[in-house]
Design a protein around this motif. Sequence first.
Motif, PDB file in Angstrom:
ATOM      1  N   SER A 187       0.503  -1.290  -0.007  1.00  0.00           N
ATOM      2  CA  SER A 187       0.121  -0.062   0.189  1.00  0.00           C
ATOM      3  C   SER A 187       0.827   1.225   0.003  1.00  0.00           C
ATOM      4  N   ALA A 188       1.943   1.195   0.807  1.00  0.00           N
ATOM      5  CA  ALA A 188       2.937   2.254   0.735  1.00  0.00           C
ATOM      6  C   ALA A 188       3.329   2.717  -0.199  1.00  0.00           C
ATOM      7  N   HIS A 189       3.937   1.978  -1.109  1.00  0.00           N
ATOM      8  CA  HIS A 189       4.773   2.222  -2.278  1.00  0.00           C
ATOM      9  C   HIS A 189       3.627   2.698  -3.480  1.00  0.00           C
ATOM     10  N   ILE A 190       2.575   2.402  -3.282  1.00  0.00           N
ATOM     11  CA  ILE A 190       1.339   3.123  -4.313  1.00  0.00           C
ATOM     12  C   ILE A 190       1.133   4.293  -3.899  1.00  0.00           C
ATOM     13  N   THR A 191       0.827   4.429  -2.472  1.00  0.00           N
ATOM     14  CA  THR A 191       0.346   5.883  -1.841  1.00  0.00           C
ATOM     15  C   THR A 191       1.360   7.015  -2.152  1.00  0.00           C
ATOM     16  N   ALA A 192       2.870   6.502  -1.966  1.00  0.00           N
ATOM     17  CA  ALA A 192       3.609   7.436  -2.032  1.00  0.00           C
ATOM     18  C   ALA A 192       3.687   8.200  -3.463  1.00  0.00           C
ATOM     19  N   GLN A 193       3.258   7.352  -4.561  1.00  0.00           N
ATOM     20  CA  GLN A 193       3.281   7.913  -5.829  1.00  0.00           C
ATOM     21  C   GLN A 193       2.319   8.711  -6.050  1.00  0.00           C
ATOM     22  N   VAL A 194       0.848   8.449  -5.291  1.00  0.00           N
ATOM     23  CA  VAL A 194       0.039   9.428  -5.550  1.00  0.00           C
ATOM     24  C   VAL A 194       0.249  10.808  -4.803  1.00  0.00           C
ATOM     25  N   ALA A 239      13.221  -2.021   0.759  1.00  0.00           N
ATOM     26  CA  ALA A 239      12.142  -1.133   0.580  1.00  0.00           C
ATOM     27  C   ALA A 239      12.706   0.232   0.787  1.00  0.00           C
ATOM     28  N   ARG A 240      13.680   0.646   1.429  1.00  0.00           N
ATOM     29  CA  ARG A 240      14.268   1.961   1.378  1.00  0.00           C
ATOM     30  C   ARG A 240      14.780   2.321  -0.225  1.00  0.00           C
ATOM     31  N   GLU A 241      15.430   1.362  -0.687  1.00  0.00           N
ATOM     32  CA  GLU A 241      15.980   1.735  -2.252  1.00  0.00           C
ATOM     33  C   GLU A 241      14.762   1.882  -2.919  1.00  0.00           C
ATOM     34  N   LEU A 242      13.681   1.220  -2.827  1.00  0.00           N
ATOM     35  CA  LEU A 242      12.508   1.334  -3.573  1.00  0.00           C
ATOM     36  C   LEU A 242      12.018   2.707  -3.581  1.00  0.00           C
ATOM     37  N   ALA A 243      11.776   3.130  -2.306  1.00  0.00           N
ATOM     38  CA  ALA A 243      11.264   4.511  -1.701  1.00  0.00           C
ATOM     39  C   ALA A 243      12.010   5.686  -2.610  1.00  0.00           C
ATOM     40  N   LEU A 244      13.320   5.555  -2.425  1.00  0.00           N
ATOM     41  CA  LEU A 244      14.190   6.726  -3.117  1.00  0.00           C
ATOM     42  C   LEU A 244      14.011   6.352  -4.604  1.00  0.00           C
ATOM     43  N   LEU A 290      11.523   5.575  -6.329  1.00  0.00           N
ATOM     44  CA  LEU A 290      10.252   5.974  -6.695  1.00  0.00           C
ATOM     45  C   LEU A 290      10.075   7.604  -6.539  1.00  0.00           C
ATOM     46  N   GLY A 291      10.923   8.522  -5.783  1.00  0.00           N
ATOM     47  CA  GLY A 291      11.133   9.655  -5.644  1.00  0.00           C
ATOM     48  C   GLY A 291      11.053  10.320  -4.241  1.00  0.00           C
ATOM     49  N   ALA A 292      11.113   9.277  -3.437  1.00  0.00           N
ATOM     50  CA  ALA A 292      11.066   9.878  -1.896  1.00  0.00           C
ATOM     51  C   ALA A 292      12.412  10.709  -1.687  1.00  0.00           C
ATOM     52  N   ALA A 293      12.121  11.879  -0.819  1.00  0.00           N
ATOM     53  CA  ALA A 293      13.052  12.915  -0.531  1.00  0.00           C
ATOM     54  C   ALA A 293      14.150  12.156   0.435  1.00  0.00           C
ATOM     55  N   SER A 294      13.923  11.438   1.203  1.00  0.00           N
ATOM     56  CA  SER A 294      14.519  10.621   2.254  1.00  0.00           C
ATOM     57  C   SER A 294      14.046   9.084   2.673  1.00  0.00           C
ATOM     58  N   ALA A 295      14.828   8.254   2.906  1.00  0.00           N
ATOM     59  CA  ALA A 295      14.459   6.976   3.310  1.00  0.00           C
ATOM     60  C   ALA A 295      15.355   6.683   4.715  1.00  0.00           C
ATOM     61  N   GLN A 296      14.919   6.185   5.876  1.00  0.00           N
ATOM     62  CA  GLN A 296      15.476   5.873   6.744  1.00  0.00           C
ATOM     63  C   GLN A 296      14.957   4.568   7.831  1.00  0.00           C
ATOM     64  N   GLY A 297      15.363   4.206   8.705  1.00  0.00           N
ATOM     65  CA  GLY A 297      14.916   2.948   9.498  1.00  0.00           C
ATOM     66  C   GLY A 297      13.551   3.424  10.075  1.00  0.00           C
TER      67      GLY A 297
END
Length: 333
Positions: free
Chosen positions: A180-187, A204-209, A211-218
Amino acid sequence: MTAWQVRSPGPITMRPLQRVAVPVPSPAPDELLVAVRACGVCRTDLHVAEGDLPVHRANVIPGHEMVAEVVALGSDTGGEFAVGDRVGVAWLRHTCGECKFCTSGQENLCPRSRYTGWDADGGYAEFATVPAAFAHPLPAGYSETELAPLLCAGIIGYRSLLRADLPTGGRLGIYGFGGSAHITAQVALALGAEVHVMTRGADARELALALGAASAQGADETPPVKLDSAILFAPVGQLVLPALEALDRGGTLAIAGIYLSDIPALNYERHLFFERQIRSVTSNTRKDAREFLAFAGSHRIAVTTPEYPLDRADDALADLAAGRISGAAVLRL
């Protein structure tokens, strides 16, 4: 037909799902009979299998993110769908249409609501039924595998985003980064938000970055900026505390899951003062579903979908429980 039933809810390591041969269901007058082509593997399925959610139907067939083809119509289905149509079947299956919630646009709160894969058999099977009024037309331009996660992961994420009350151009924190989160982030990104992800898995952190996330951490680490809004997708009550602390004044935390482990004691000044607030998310309305699927039709969403054949449904749930899945797994029939 081949199907998987939850015979004895318990830890997924004990394999509570059993593969069985059962008759093809017959549609009620208001239902469609559909041939399942793909079915998403959702954490709610895991909660049903492990007994985190109480048993509503003995030996239920889980699964509520179905992409399917209509193969037969009940006698009173209203004419919106025809044999051969591709349709989506989601979590919400029935509401009464008469209570104060249904008549005020809040059918997700209907006390008589029923759900696919919990109250009625779902999509871990070759065939299923769905009330025609709760089936969804699907956007073009996606494969069946890509569409399946949109039908719960996408829809509930969309409602969670609405509940998080994210201001235009605001900073959104996402805790947990699964289907759910990786879809919602794109919206959120498509709407102009700045997204920061907190999650336990390096993949998951690599995927977030990516997809365009500004940061990804624990998962329990502090984002680099104060957040206007946050959504908790991980079913971990302990994460409510760092999520609230990360909010700016007036910020909102939405809790997306149907199940959450216990929340530790809150400190009023640290976690709630300055008008920070917590909102739960309960299911979705059909309006939410139609709005989100229309959004997906006009904004291409990249869905990461590791595939499993139907005969490995139990493996898919085991991998989900162990955190071995990046994105949203899908059973392919």
